[in-house]
Design an enzyme around this catalytic site. Structure first.
Site, mmCIF file in Angstrom:
data_model
loop_
_atom_site.group_PDB
_atom_site.id
_atom_site.type_symbol
_atom_site.label_atom_id
_atom_site.label_comp_id
_atom_site.label_asym_id
_atom_site.label_seq_id
_atom_site.Cartn_x
_atom_site.Cartn_y
_atom_site.Cartn_z
ATOM 1 N N GLY A 61 0.772 -1.245 0.000
ATOM 2 C CA GLY A 61 0.000 0.000 0.000
ATOM 3 C C GLY A 61 0.798 1.287 0.000
ATOM 4 O O GLY A 61 0.217 2.372 0.125
ATOM 5 N N CYS A 117 9.663 -3.166 -10.134
ATOM 6 C CA CYS A 117 10.950 -2.946 -9.460
ATOM 7 C C CYS A 117 11.931 -3.964 -10.032
ATOM 8 O O CYS A 117 12.613 -4.674 -9.307
ATOM 9 C CB CYS A 117 10.825 -3.024 -7.943
ATOM 10 S SG CYS A 117 10.115 -4.537 -7.318
HETATM 11 C C1 LIG Z 1 5.295 -4.875 -6.497
HETATM 12 S S1 LIG Z 1 4.096 -5.462 -5.395
HETATM 13 C C2 LIG Z 1 3.085 -4.043 -5.163
HETATM 14 C C3 LIG Z 1 3.661 -2.993 -4.225
HETATM 15 C C4 LIG Z 1 2.670 -1.884 -3.908
HETATM 16 N N1 LIG Z 1 2.153 -1.259 -5.088
HETATM 17 C C5 LIG Z 1 3.261 -0.803 -3.013
HETATM 18 O O1 LIG Z 1 3.696 0.232 -3.487
HETATM 19 O O2 LIG Z 1 3.283 -0.996 -1.786
HETATM 20 C C6 LIG Z 1 3.108 -6.467 -6.450
HETATM 21 C C7 LIG Z 1 1.838 -6.959 -5.814
HETATM 22 O O3 LIG Z 1 1.086 -7.622 -6.828
HETATM 23 C C8 LIG Z 1 0.287 -8.596 -6.202
HETATM 24 N N2 LIG Z 1 -0.233 -9.486 -7.263
HETATM 25 C C9 LIG Z 1 0.398 -10.484 -7.904
HETATM 26 N N3 LIG Z 1 -0.397 -11.023 -8.845
HETATM 27 C C10 LIG Z 1 -1.562 -10.333 -8.799
HETATM 28 C C11 LIG Z 1 -2.795 -10.428 -9.507
HETATM 29 N N4 LIG Z 1 -2.975 -11.327 -10.456
HETATM 30 N N5 LIG Z 1 -3.780 -9.564 -9.181
HETATM 31 C C12 LIG Z 1 -3.606 -8.630 -8.204
HETATM 32 N N6 LIG Z 1 -2.476 -8.522 -7.486
HETATM 33 C C13 LIG Z 1 -1.458 -9.350 -7.780
HETATM 34 C C14 LIG Z 1 1.222 -9.219 -5.192
HETATM 35 O O4 LIG Z 1 0.504 -9.873 -4.163
HETATM 36 C C15 LIG Z 1 2.001 -7.991 -4.702
HETATM 37 O O5 LIG Z 1 1.438 -7.488 -3.522
#
Ligand SMILES: C[S@@+](CC[C@H](N)C(=O)[O-])C[C@H]1O[C@@H](n2cnc3c(N)ncnc32)[C@H](O)[C@@H]1O
Length: 431
Positions: free
Chosen positions: A255, A373
């Site tokens: 988040g 990232c």
């Molecule tokens: C790079 S992290 C996000 C970091 C967040 N935006 C932040 O700034 O704190 C990617 C996220 O994508 C989620 N994720 C992976 N596959 C997904 C999907 N099919 N639908 C929704 N979320 C997904 C993962 O659980 C993870 O929390």
């Protein structure tokens, strides 16, 4: 009896390397077992072993007559912990050796005490390295498949990129501009004797000269400031939400970016924050609560909007896609060993699927910001190039502060930020 930090470090690194567990899953529970400064020492030892693994393994191979057998693997990792301390920390050698040897007892391998002692003392006595040219994987402490990819992608910069991954990352702060301007918060930091190294012009991200406990940060408890890398802080600024926008953050947990968007533009109409992992969404809720912000938080699969979308199109979409995490190795050195070359293709397919299925949710004239990232072109500029070539209604918007053609690749050796990729896509009105 006091808990032996070296034994815990050996257990932790053993769990990561041999059992494939993540450092984030293993380390916090082990840190609970120690108090005060030992928490930091445990972290330093685990991070250090994972950063320098190939080099430390090489040292052990040279000093041990035959490798330890499977049930003695924890002691193998203890040797790595011992050598790391002697080579890379300011712990006096005698203390490093005696504490490491003592760790054989809690690891229930006391019979190997003499062996551990002998190897560490021999390492201490070793004065010069052989002149042999070490393989590049040992010289740079990264897996070979990854080095090849980075050499191909960045033929001039690859050594600097790999070296930056070995560094300890700085602490960056995000000022909650609902409460203070950047200038006001800089004054509060100065009053609290917290030294600032630099301020990023574009986002206002503040880099501290030295990391500090969050409780020392003025107004942390009140939500006036958050810890977030400078590269991640570009997202909310680039997304540039406008009053009354409907915003979707479709991979939101934990988040950080959701909250930043809301801090910067509280006048948006609504924020929908979704993530596939329900457990990780608890962290989104905690962060929103600490910052006194609100969003519609949904556990859902971004690649299947038919299961959750309410048919209200969005003005802005942030797609912070699941990726290899190869831009944040300095913060998560376990990524080097847990991520396999075969994962990359699967990740690019998942990113492609999410991008394709989420695109129809964007209003004509709306903006989607694609973020990773990662520092691998296949997850970044190649992904976006392919998307634009297949979608005539997608237009790439240039990011002002970069000369790069397709999006903005931040490398970890630049501006002491994490490695991130940004591409801003606009949906054409007549698409
Ligand atoms: C790079 S992290 C996000 C970091 C967040 N935006 C932040 O700034 O704190 C990617 C996220 O994508 C989620 N994720 C992976 N596959 C997904 C999907 N099919 N639908 C929704 N979320 C997904 C993962 O659980 C993870 O929390």
């Amino acid at each position: 009896m006091a808990t032996n930090v070296r034994a815990l470090a050996a257990k932790c690194t053993y769990a990561v390397i041999d059992k494939g567990r993540s450092l984030a899953d293993e380390l916090p529970a082990l840190q609970e077992k120690v108090i005060g400064k030992d928490k930091g020492l445990l972290q330093e030892l685990c991070y250090g072993v994972l950063r320098y693994l190939p080099e430390l393994e090489h040292e052990v191979r040279q000093l041990i007559q035959k490798p330890l057998v499977a049930k003695q693997r924890a002691v193998h990792f203890l040797l790595l912990v011992g050598i790391y301390q002697i080579k890379y920390t300011r712990i006096p050698d005698h203390a490093a050796v005696s504490e490491t040897v003592a760790a054989t007892k809690p690891l229930k391998h006391q019979h190997l005490k003499a062996l551990v002692n002998g190897i560490l003392r021999n390492f201490q006595r070793k004065t010069t390295d052989n002149d042999e040219k070490l393989p590049v994987a040992i010289q740079y402490n990264h897996p070979s498949w990854f080095i090849k990819k980075i050499q191909n992608a960045y033929p001039d910069d690859w050594p600097a990129v790999l070296n930056a991954n070995q560094e300890k990352p700085p602490m960056w702060l995000r000022v909650n501009q609902q409460h203070h301007t950047i200038e006001q918060y800089l004054e509060l930091l100065a009053k609290a004797d917290i030294e600032v190294a630099s301020v990023d012009e574009f986002s206002g991200a503040i880099k501290l000269a030295q990391a500090t406990d969050v409780n020392n940060l003025p107004g942390f408890e009140l939500g006036h400031v958050s810890v977030q890398d400078g590269a991640a802080q570009q997202a909310a600024v680039l997304l540039d939400c406008q009053p009354h926008d409907n915003v979707l953050d479709c991979c939101a947990a934990p988040g950080g970016k959701t909250c930043h968007i809301l801090e910067l533009r509280p006048s948006i109409n609504a924020m929908t924050a979704i993530d596939i992992e329900e457990k990780r969404l608890l962290r989104v809720k905690d962060n929103l609560a600490r910052l006194n912000l609100s969003a519609n938080v949904i556990a859902a699969d971004a690649s299947k909007p038919e299961l959750w979308w309410d048919k209200q199109a969005y003005d802005r979409i942030l797609l912070d896609a699941p990726c290899s995490g190869t831009g944040v190795i300095r913060r998560h050195p376990d990524i080097k060993w847990l991520r396999k070359s075969t994962d990359i293709e699967a990740l690019t397919i998942l990113q492609q699927q999410i991008l394709k299925n989420i695109w129809p949710l964007l209003k004509p004239g709306g903006t989607l910001l694609y973020v990773t990232c990662s520092i691998l072109p296949e997850e970044n500029c190649e992904q976006i190039q392919q998307f634009i070539s297949k979608n005539s209604d997608a237009e790439l918007i240039a990011i002002d502060n970069t000369q790069q053609k397709i999006g903005w690749q931040i490398l970890p050796n630049e501006q002491s930020m994490d490695g991130f990729y940004y591409a801003k896509l606009k949906k054409k009105n007549n698409g």
